[in-house]
Structures are given as structure tokens and as C-alpha cells.
Design an enzyme around this catalytic site. Sequence first.
Site, PDB file in Angstrom:
ATOM      1  CE  LYS A  46      34.558  30.042  43.786  1.00 11.14           C
ATOM      2  NZ  LYS A  46      33.731  31.205  44.171  1.00 11.14           N
ATOM      3  CB  SER A  91      30.215  29.640  45.313  1.00 13.68           C
ATOM      4  OG  SER A  91      30.974  30.762  44.934  1.00 13.68           O
ATOM      5  CB  SER A 137      30.906  33.359  46.710  1.00 13.09           C
ATOM      6  OG  SER A 137      29.583  33.031  46.360  1.00 13.09           O
TER       7      SER A 137
END
Lengths: 496, 475, 108
Positions: A81, A156, A180
Site C-alpha cells: 500500500k 482505504s 481499512s
Amino acid sequence: MTIDARGATAVAIADKVRAGTWLARDVVEHYLDRIARLDGALGCYLLVDADGARRRADAVDAVRKAGRDPGALAGVPLGIKDIFCTRGVETTCASAILRGFKPPYESTATARLAAAGGVMLGKLNMDEFAMGSSNENSSVKPVRNPWSVAHVPGGSSGGSAASVAASLCAGSIGTDTGGSIRQPAALCGVVGVKPTYGLVSRYGVIAFASSLDHPGPFGRTVEDAAALLEAMAGPDPLDATSIPQPVGAYREAARAGRTGATPLAGVRLGVPDEYFQAGMDPEVEAAVRAALDELARAGAKLVKVSLPNTKYAIATYYLICTAEASSNLARYDGVKYGHRAAGVSSLEDLYTKTRGEGFGAEPKRRIMLGAYVLRAGYYEAYYGKALRARRKLADDFSAAFAACDAIVTPTSPVPAFKFGERMGDPLQMYLADVLTVAPNLAGVPAVSQPCGFTKSGLPIGLQTIGPTLGEEICFRVASAYEARTDWHTRRPPEAS
Amino acid sequence: MTDYEVVIGLEVHVQLATRSKIFSWSSAAFGAEPNTATDPVCLGLPGALPVLNQAVVDAAVRLGLAVGSKIRQRCRFARKHYFYPDLPKGFQISQFDEPICEGGTVRFRLRGEPREVRLVRIHLEEDAGKNIHADSSKSLVDLNRAGVPLCEIVSEPEVRSADEAAEYVRAIRTMVRYLGIGDGNMEEGSLRCDANVSLRPRGTTTLGTKTEIKNMNSFKNVRDAIEHEVKRQAAVLDGGGRIVQETRLWDPGRGVTQAMRSKEQAHDYRYFPEPDLPPVVVSDAALAALRSSLPELPEDRFVRYTGPLGLSQQDAGVLVAEREIAAYFDAVIAAGAPAKRAANWVINDVLARVGDARGLGAADLSVPPAALAELCRLVDDGTLSGKLAKDVFGRMWSERRTAADIVATEGLAQVSDGGELEDICRRIVAEHPAEAARFKESPKLMGFFVGQIMKATGGKGNPKTINEILRRLLA
Amino acid sequence: MSRITADEVRELALLARLRLSDDEVARMTGDLGAILEYVDALSALDTNDVEPMTHAVPFDCPERPDETRPSLPLDEALANAPRRDGDFFQVPRIVPGPGGAGGAEDGS
């Protein structure tokens, strides 16, 4: 030597690379090829570091050929990420304000994955500064759900979840501040783990809400996620909130869940009514209830527990996370790194124009709310109140864990929603987190795994929550469920 | 013209002289080339996290113990938010409602009179970088200093004059150097002072509106700036005006304070507990160890020197000013020298020669305490005349020899033999009949005769004996 | 009735150093108002005898020994600077502004 990414687990890849059956380099090329062909439609990657990946894979092969241990994750292609600082590789949090930022240092989590032989393929798309539940807040492009490109992957860590689901990496890492990791894992039909707070170092993880951010792994299977967690977790002298205890035996716990006819004999699983509220999608509820039955058949005893303060969790979460976010995002000012507005002649212009241009709508909203609740005069009523509510929520879990070993709930009350469906109403978007935020506030671990599909083919997620440092029980329960089902073997459609 | 009482509260920032910064491993030393002492933490890079330096906590606790503060054995850091280029994170990690020390008293002397100023608190925080105003269009930022540890000492508004303020700050400097926790150098910025100044009509208790005075970078500037501000405020009030609560910068060149042209409204620092650092705990054992590590403190030393040792306040003040000087002096009297004589030697001869008082703590001193004590003994027992002793000391210092050695090899022993001196005295008196005759009306001529005899003895005559003989001869 | 006014929003935007367009101010006023109204529900929770929970870890602040380690080389420290000026970060000329740490002002 046929490498089939769609069938491969991280554990299997590592075994084959360690044995010399596959070259890490060949594995990496296979995944790089898939990304080149398929990610255009999905948007998982913000940056593919092909040369770096090849170099890293070659290094793994060299170590193995030299007769040394290439690591538990040898050759496993990983997506990272874009919130983890990767030295020399652009790291942006999917925000315009960090475009071009190349960290001069490496996060502890990614350093440990590399030390274990993991091979980073690139940086994964996300909601800007980890703020969002649909990956529609990326300043670059949205991520699409591999199961249906008209639907969101969740957020997210949308890119982290979708890339594992679409086999564009064999495992990935993300962060979970209010859900997330778990929520996109549920919406994409993969395993996602939010560990105990402090188990994985936050050093090098770009901060959204410091006391709520949890770095953690995604995997195709429970054991994959456990293997990644084992490599990442552990005390870090660079993070003062890092738990000073040795890493647990997570893969072993996962394996224990697969062993025997009733691997969960003696395990009490708490089921809280508060997590089965009206407004839940009926297909989600049905799938989760069926999963509970399956767990009972694996030997677990289902007990009713209560988490009475659940209804305050979202309010508590959004007061604390926005306050901390407004603080953590104060450093983006155009002076040391990132975007800087052009044509400014005063310091005040530099700040307001840079930040006005560089931040998207959601970070701005949260910065504003956070500034508001920390204002002198408002502190006790909002932030101070939320800190006390937080303790009550944490106490709820402690009390519940006196009566059970783990708590099982749905991860998300709804399956993946369509693009644009919730963007008009921020509050509606926030409410998507209702089932995931409480463990962030309490710091307790939680795992999400696939437990079914809707009639329209969208994944449904099951959440197992454990007590502090109870990763082992979570992995055991999740693994037991996985062993008795085949949701994790399904693959999303692919354009050839 | 109203009679005003001056009310001053002081905030003193002490830079702690630890090796590394408060929250990261970069060197905290002064003077590095710009931006060469930074790291991800003190640059405020995304993802960087603070890690607390133990020596910083120890220093703050020792300071608190030395001034009698209550040590909070569980305290917290807090974030203090504002935007400024030298503050990389957009917030400063400081302490808000749980500072490490509460209360305490700074004791010092103002024109010889003992004074006490109580403290509100002492807390820890990180320093900011430096902004340099290069030209009219730009400023330059050096982040070397960002993250250097600071102790902020906040006093109650009990200071009543500019002089007192300067002495208070000096006392803190002395304390900080005694404890070895900082250099206390105002010119270099390792000791900084801001003052809150207000006036009220004498006899009233309500506090007047205060102004904050900044940019006082020496004791003299502290005194001058506050003096000026008091006059300014008195003039405003006498003229029927009101004091504006504002920050004013001292301009030493022009001798005035100037309101800062700031568009900021009153700051809302939006304090909240620092989430990246759990609460700081000082255990009972650590507290006890730190307490026992305290040296004898300046005021206690002063009392010992002026009391049992009988030194004058002025002499005691000089000796107490730096810990190394006092320690040296203590060692000299421990080696047997009488206090007053030792004090004279240290103040008049040792201090003049040693560049930095801290040199007195060095292992290889030119004149170790025992050597000075021996010199004193040689004067006391008459072996060496007082006058020659000065010269001998000079040679002890430059040649690193003992007094006994110099006296012996160069035959400097004082002549005290009555017979030998009597002969010389008679000869001198005989050679100066005119002065001898005038002696009864001009007793000052004694000095002339003593001088002549000293010349004749090469400075080695015992003045006491010479005086006795001359008085007899000239009577 | 909104829980927050447009003027308050502009004040907050200045505090947070965010330049907002008029549109943004209008939308923000509505959004923040709705969120604040939602979080007001928290006032129904009795928290009278509950300690604030600032950290999800039960241990005290670890402390490290006072050792130095090499700093970032100058070029790495400045590598990401949007406006590098020699060995410094450059900003528009600072008018003597608000108080900083230790009263440090104007290059002192």
C-alpha cells in the site's frame, strides 16, 4: 514449471522457491506480466517497480543458490500500500500533496518483508491518506472491484485487497485505522488482518490517526496472511508504541485450525446482537449466520455476548481519528517535501495554497473536523469525551472476552456498493465502518475472510475478533472455517 | 504619577546538553553545518516516529529535585500546534497538563539579600529549527536544532524588578551548570528567556494586562529590556491609556521593545496528548538514584561559605558561581589551607589565569589544590614572604612545579632572622638620616623604609619583623 | 439549523491553513454540520467515572540510551525539498511571526 498465479498461495510460492523448483525471477516475471495485462482495468497499482522487483528476485535466487536461507517468504511477490515508506521509491498516499516524494528511509514492515525474501512488485492504490471506505478518494484513479468493475473494492486499502483477489500479487500489506484492511478484504473476497495495536511497527507508515493505525497483511488464505504477519510483526525500537513481546506462532495456529474433525472443540465464540442490526443486507446476514453454523460444526460453542456501547463507536472513532489526522497532516506545507504551490509570495499563501491544492476533499473535511474538536473550549465536549467513550468500548471487549475466546461478526453490513453511491454523503460513507471501528479503538486483533457471495456474485466477509495479542485464536478459528469451505478458492472473472 | 508595582513572570528555556536529540539519534551538539544533523524524525518526514531519550528525562528530574519541585512520576507529552517553517511537523511535542515537574523554588541573592521565586512548573519539549532571513524576499530554514531537548522553567509572577529578573536567570544558569545538564549560554542560545511584564498600582492585587517580551539574549538585555518595558507601560498608564496584551521584541540596538507585526489571533494550540508516546514513568528507584546524584547546590554552598567558613558575601558569591571553582576551592581547604587565604588565592590568582572555569575540573591542572594549599602553608609559617608568594605562584602555574620545590632551588626562603634583619635595618636608617629625623611627624615614611629594606633583602624580608625593628629604631 | 456557520468554517480553514473556495466553504459547512450533529449522540453516553484512553497499549514510554547515530547526509535531507536554496529549505520571507519553541525568533 508452470506458475499459475490464480491458483498460487504465498506459502506455496515460498516453498517452491526455497526448494529451487521455481526461480523467484520467473515468479516475478509472471506477476509483472499479469499486472501489465490486467491492471489497466482495475487500477490497483500506482507504481510498478519492475526493475526493482527483478533485482530483488534475482537476489533471492542468488541467496538460495549459495546454499543460504532465502527466508520464509522467499520469492513471494508482494504489493505494498502506498502508505509505507519505501526507500528511493515514490510514496504518495495517493495524494497530490506527496507527489514526487521519495523517502530516504524504509519502513520497518517492508524492511522485514524484504528480509524474509519477499519481493515488492510496486505501490498499491488507496484512498488518499487512508481516508475512505471505497478507494474512490484516490487522487490518481479509483480501484475497481475485480468481482465487478462497476463496484468499489472497499477502502482505504482498496488496491491491496483487489490486487490479491485478482492475483496481481501473491500477498499484500495495508493499514487498518477504522476497518481499512478488513472491509476491502470482505468486499474483495480475500483474507485481511488487523493485528493487535503495536504488534506491527508503525515506523515508516505515513500516519493518518496514530493511535488507531494498524499495518497488516492481506492474503488469499488464512495461512498466507499468518505467514506475512509473522514476517512483519515484532518489537521495534523505532516505534515507542510497539509491543515489546516476541512474535507469536501464527502459521502454526492457522495449521491447528485445519487439523482434525472438530478443531474448535472447547472454543467459545461470542455472537453480539449489536453487530446484526437492522439495515444489514439480508444476504450478508444469511451468509454470516451460515458461517456461524459451520463454526459450530467445527466444534465451537456459540454464546451470546453483548457489546453494549457499539452504537457509539462511529462517533467515537470519527472524533479521535479526525483530531489525530488534522495533527498528522499539519506537516504537509510545501517546505520540506511534496507539492508546493506556485506563485506564492507570503508564508501564509505558501501554506494555504499548497494545502488547498494538494489535499482532496476527504482529507480537507477531516482536517477541518479535527481542528474543530481540538479547539480550546471544545476539547472536553468532543475529543475528551471520545477518549472516555473509547475506554468504555475497550471495556466492552474485555468483559465479553471473559465469556468467550473470540467474537464472530459480519465484517461489513453490505457487500460492495456501486461507484458514486455513497460519495455524495460523507456521513453515509462513514457508517460503512460500523462493524469494524470498535476493534481499532480497543486495539484488539480482528481477521476478515470470505464467507460467501451474493446472488450477483459479490463477496461477503466474516470477521473474527480476538482479545489483545489473541492473533492465534483468530487464525485458528478463521482457518478452521476456511478448511471446511471453498470460498477462498473462487476467483474473480478475468479478461483472459 | 502612580506608584506601580512591577509584576514579572519569567519563562526560561534551557537547552539540555545531551549527546543526542530528545526524540531521535541525531547529534544535539551546537554548530554543525546547516541541515547536517537531521534524520527522518526531526525532519518531520511522513511516517517518522519519536523515541524518547532517557538522559533528557533524567536531566529534567534532577533539575526539578534541585529546586524542590514535585516530580510527576507519571507524566505525558502533548502536541502543541502552530504553523511555522522551523517547526517541521506543524506541531511541537511538548507537555501540557501533565508536566514532569510542578512547583519548586529558585533561590538566589539580589544585592546580597536572599530571594526566592516560586515556580509553576518545569516541562520538557523539543526545540525548533532556525529561520534565517536571507533577504527581503526569502527566508532559509536550517533544521539542525529541531529536536534538541529543552526544559522550560515557568516562574510564578513573583519577580519585582528588572535587576531581580536578571539575577533569577543567572541563578538558573548557575544551577544548570552545577547539575551538568546544560551550558546555560545565553549568547549561544542554550539559555533563553521570555518575560511577562505587567504593572499594577501598589497595594492592589489584581494583575494588570501583561505583555510578553522576547529576544533578550544576555543578562544585560534581560535587565535593560524589562526596565524599558516597565517605563513604557508606566508612561502609557499614566497617560490614561491601556496596555495591549501582545508580544514585543526587544531591540537592543535601539533600546526599545516593538510589538510584533503579527496577523495571528490569539494562538489556539489545540493541545492533545501525544499518541506516539505512552505516558512517561519515573520509578521510585530511578527517582532515588537521581536524588542521590545531586551535587551540593549553589545556595547551600553559599551559606556554608559565608557561615562556618566566614567568607564575605562577595567572595562567596564569586566562588559559588561555577561548580568547578567551588569544588577547587573546597579541595584547597580540604588540603589544609585556611578558608580566607585560600579564597583570596583562588579569586585573585587562580581565576585570573584559568580561561574557562570548567578547566578547573580537568585532571591535569597546573596548580592542583594540594599545591596551592602547600603554598599557603609556606606563607603562614614564614618561609615565604607574601610578596614573593605571588611570583612563586606565577611560576608554579607556568612551570607546573610545587612551591616547596621553587623555594628550595632558588633560595627564596624569607629572611626572618632577627639578627640579620636588624643589621640591614640599622644600615638603611643610617643611610637616610633626613627621613629618620622626619619620621615622628610623618609616620607614613615607614613605607619608604620598608621598601628600602625589601630592596636590600631582594624581597625576602619578613615584613612583620622588619616593622618591629624599624619601629624600635625610629622611635 | 447548522451546527457550524460559514464564518466558523473560514476561521477553521485559516487555523488549518487550508485555502477553500466559496463552494468548498459552503459544502464544508453542510458536511461538518451533519457530522457534528451525528457525533452529538455521544453526549448520551455516561462517561463520568471513566478515564480517557489515549493509547491502546498498556505499557509506559520506553526510553533509549543517549547515543548518537549518523544523521542523514545533507543531500538526502534536502532531496525532496520543493525549493532548495544552497544548504537550506527556502520559504517566502518570514515577517516576525508567532512565538516558537523556546522563544526562538528571527534566527535567534
